[in-house]
Design an enzyme around this catalytic site. Structure first.
Site, PDB file in Angstrom:
ATOM      1  N   PRO A   9       3.913  -3.023   7.196  1.00 39.02           N
ATOM      2  CA  PRO A   9       5.183  -2.368   7.779  1.00 39.02           C
ATOM      3  C   PRO A   9       5.630  -1.309   6.918  1.00 39.02           C
ATOM      4  CG  PRO A   9       5.487  -4.612   7.089  1.00 39.02           C
ATOM      5  CD  PRO A   9       4.059  -4.232   6.825  1.00 39.02           C
ATOM      6  N   ASN A  10       6.234  -0.119   7.591  1.00 40.45           N
ATOM      7  CA  ASN A  10       7.202   0.826   7.231  1.00 40.45           C
ATOM      8  C   ASN A  10       6.159   1.901   6.335  1.00 40.45           C
ATOM      9  OD1 ASN A  10       9.555  -0.298   8.339  1.00 40.45           O
ATOM     10  ND2 ASN A  10       9.460  -1.990   6.642  1.00 40.45           N
ATOM     11  N   ARG A  17      10.162   8.051   3.486  1.00 41.81           N
ATOM     12  CA  ARG A  17      10.652   6.686   2.991  1.00 41.81           C
ATOM     13  C   ARG A  17      10.959   6.707   1.778  1.00 41.81           C
ATOM     14  NH1 ARG A  17       7.667   1.069   2.876  1.00 41.81           N
ATOM     15  NH2 ARG A  17       9.248  -0.321   2.448  1.00 41.81           N
ATOM     16  N   TYR A  22       8.552   5.542  -3.400  1.00 46.48           N
ATOM     17  CA  TYR A  22       7.529   5.584  -2.871  1.00 46.48           C
ATOM     18  C   TYR A  22       6.625   6.897  -2.924  1.00 46.48           C
ATOM     19  CZ  TYR A  22       8.844   1.186  -1.271  1.00 46.48           C
ATOM     20  OH  TYR A  22       9.269  -0.238  -1.072  1.00 46.48           O
ATOM     21  N   ASN A  73      -2.213  -3.399   1.508  1.00 47.11           N
ATOM     22  CA  ASN A  73      -0.749  -3.381   1.077  1.00 47.11           C
ATOM     23  C   ASN A  73      -0.071  -3.834   2.294  1.00 47.11           C
ATOM     24  OD1 ASN A  73       1.954  -2.884   0.230  1.00 47.11           O
ATOM     25  ND2 ASN A  73       1.463  -0.402   0.104  1.00 47.11           N
ATOM     26  N   ALA A  76       6.316  -5.339   2.935  1.00 45.57           N
ATOM     27  CA  ALA A  76       7.312  -6.546   2.962  1.00 45.57           C
ATOM     28  C   ALA A  76       6.719  -7.939   3.127  1.00 45.57           C
ATOM     29  CB  ALA A  76       8.595  -6.337   3.601  1.00 45.57           C
ATOM     30  N   HIS A  79       5.615 -10.828   0.653  1.00 42.26           N
ATOM     31  CA  HIS A  79       6.813 -11.670   0.142  1.00 42.26           C
ATOM     32  C   HIS A  79       7.168 -12.621   1.055  1.00 42.26           C
ATOM     33  CE1 HIS A  79       6.734  -8.202  -2.842  1.00 42.26           C
ATOM     34  NE2 HIS A  79       7.395  -7.623  -1.682  1.00 42.26           N
ATOM     35  N   ASP A  86      -2.990 -17.055   4.736  1.00 40.24           N
ATOM     36  CA  ASP A  86      -3.840 -17.899   5.387  1.00 40.24           C
ATOM     37  C   ASP A  86      -5.198 -17.126   6.153  1.00 40.24           C
ATOM     38  OD1 ASP A  86      -2.477 -20.104   4.668  1.00 40.24           O
ATOM     39  OD2 ASP A  86      -1.758 -20.608   6.655  1.00 40.24           O
ATOM     40  N   GLU A  97      -5.099  -6.602  -3.488  1.00 45.07           N
ATOM     41  CA  GLU A  97      -3.773  -6.372  -2.847  1.00 45.07           C
ATOM     42  C   GLU A  97      -3.188  -5.242  -3.858  1.00 45.07           C
ATOM     43  OE1 GLU A  97      -1.218  -9.554  -3.903  1.00 45.07           O
ATOM     44  OE2 GLU A  97       0.670  -8.437  -3.590  1.00 45.07           O
ATOM     45  N   HIS A  99       0.036  -2.156  -4.175  1.00 42.66           N
ATOM     46  CA  HIS A  99       1.411  -1.759  -3.869  1.00 42.66           C
ATOM     47  C   HIS A  99       1.761  -0.331  -4.752  1.00 42.66           C
ATOM     48  CE1 HIS A  99       2.210  -5.534  -2.235  1.00 42.66           C
ATOM     49  NE2 HIS A  99       1.757  -5.961  -3.233  1.00 42.66           N
ATOM     50  N   LEU A 100       2.340   0.408  -4.032  1.00 43.86           N
ATOM     51  CA  LEU A 100       2.736   1.741  -4.676  1.00 43.86           C
ATOM     52  C   LEU A 100       3.805   1.547  -5.765  1.00 43.86           C
ATOM     53  CD1 LEU A 100       3.257   3.235  -1.369  1.00 43.86           C
ATOM     54  CD2 LEU A 100       1.563   4.478  -2.765  1.00 43.86           C
ATOM     55  N   SER A 101       4.611   0.519  -5.646  1.00 41.05           N
ATOM     56  CA  SER A 101       5.632   0.532  -6.811  1.00 41.05           C
ATOM     57  C   SER A 101       5.406  -0.823  -7.490  1.00 41.05           C
ATOM     58  CB  SER A 101       6.957   0.495  -5.970  1.00 41.05           C
ATOM     59  OG  SER A 101       7.165  -0.823  -5.316  1.00 41.05           O
ATOM     60  N   ARG A 106      11.512  -4.413  -9.729  1.00 43.62           N
ATOM     61  CA  ARG A 106      12.344  -4.152  -8.434  1.00 43.62           C
ATOM     62  C   ARG A 106      13.126  -5.755  -8.301  1.00 43.62           C
ATOM     63  NH1 ARG A 106       9.418  -1.523  -3.882  1.00 43.62           N
ATOM     64  NH2 ARG A 106      11.714  -1.170  -3.328  1.00 43.62           N
ATOM     65  N   ARG A 110      11.032  -9.397  -4.509  1.00 40.73           N
ATOM     66  CA  ARG A 110       9.467  -8.832  -4.530  1.00 40.73           C
ATOM     67  C   ARG A 110       8.508  -9.317  -5.448  1.00 40.73           C
ATOM     68  NH1 ARG A 110      10.743  -4.266  -1.005  1.00 40.73           N
ATOM     69  NH2 ARG A 110      12.806  -3.813  -1.166  1.00 40.73           N
TER      70      ARG A 110
HETATM   71  C1  DQA Z   1       5.209  -2.190  -1.359  1.00 39.44           C
HETATM   72  C2  DQA Z   1       6.493  -3.216  -2.178  1.00 39.44           C
HETATM   73  C3  DQA Z   1       7.235  -4.091  -1.099  1.00 39.44           C
HETATM   74  O1  DQA Z   1       7.895  -4.708  -1.638  1.00 39.44           O
HETATM   75  C4  DQA Z   1       7.894  -3.142  -0.023  1.00 39.44           C
HETATM   76  O2  DQA Z   1       8.175  -4.170   0.898  1.00 39.44           O
HETATM   77  C5  DQA Z   1       6.937  -2.303   0.526  1.00 39.44           C
HETATM   78  C6  DQA Z   1       5.967  -1.354  -0.196  1.00 39.44           C
HETATM   79  C7  DQA Z   1       4.674  -1.051  -2.251  1.00 39.44           C
HETATM   80  O3  DQA Z   1       3.736  -0.622  -1.895  1.00 39.44           O
HETATM   81  O4  DQA Z   1       5.275  -0.823  -3.296  1.00 39.44           O
HETATM   82  O5  DQA Z   1       6.829  -2.091   1.853  1.00 39.44           O
HETATM   83  O6  DQA Z   1       4.277  -2.810  -0.767  1.00 39.44           O
END
Ligand code: DQA
Length: 144
Positions: A9-10, A17, A22, A73, A76, A79, A86, A97, A99-101, A106, A110
């Protein structure tokens, strides 16, 4: 070799964003870089994004027999989603897995990933390089 890159998502909003966190690279640009990396790694890379937990789960369920590995990725949902955890555990398709950040720099909510324990490993904090490193690590793992 076939690899699925799954964005949660997002992440469709990347580029505009929270660019301080990011970056300014769009999802489309990330996908193009990963597809190009795939060619160098002799791997077909397919990229998909969804804002919906159930759709991400359906995509994971469809992986066996179609994809050799997944780079995810989960945004959210990382978390919060026992259901995505599952699904990854159920299909038994090697998953990385990313993640950008850097999650650990943070907010505390997270710091915990519900999916990390069912993945081969986690890469975070390197911006779009996290995806590239994840793809490379997964292909190396699968070729062993
Ligand atoms: C994220 C980190 C997550 O905590 C956040 O909700 C995201 C992006 C990242 O790529 O850093 O949507 O997955």
């Amino acid at each position: 070799m076939e690899i699925l890159i799954l964005h949660g998502p997002n992440l469709n909003l990347l580029g505009k964003r929270e660019p301080g966190i990011y970056g300014t690279t769009t999802l489309e640009q990330i996908n193009q870089i990963l597809e190009a990396d795939g060619k160098i790694l002799d791997t077909t890379v397919t990229c998909r994004q969804s804002n919906h937990e159930g759709e991400l789960i359906d995509r994971i369920h469809a992986c066996p027999g179609k994809y050799d590995g997944i780079v995810i990725n989960a945004g959210a949902y990382t978390h919060t989603s026992i259901a995505i955890r599952d699904a990854i555990a159920a299909v038994n398709v090697p998953t990385v897995e990313v993640h950008l950040s850097n999650l650990h720099k943070r907010e505390e909510f997270r710091h915990r990933s519900l999916i990390a324990a069912v993945c081969i490993g986690q890469i975070c904090g390197f911006g779009i390089e996290s995806y590239r490193l994840g793809l490379q690590a997964l292909v190396t793992y699968l070729k062993k």
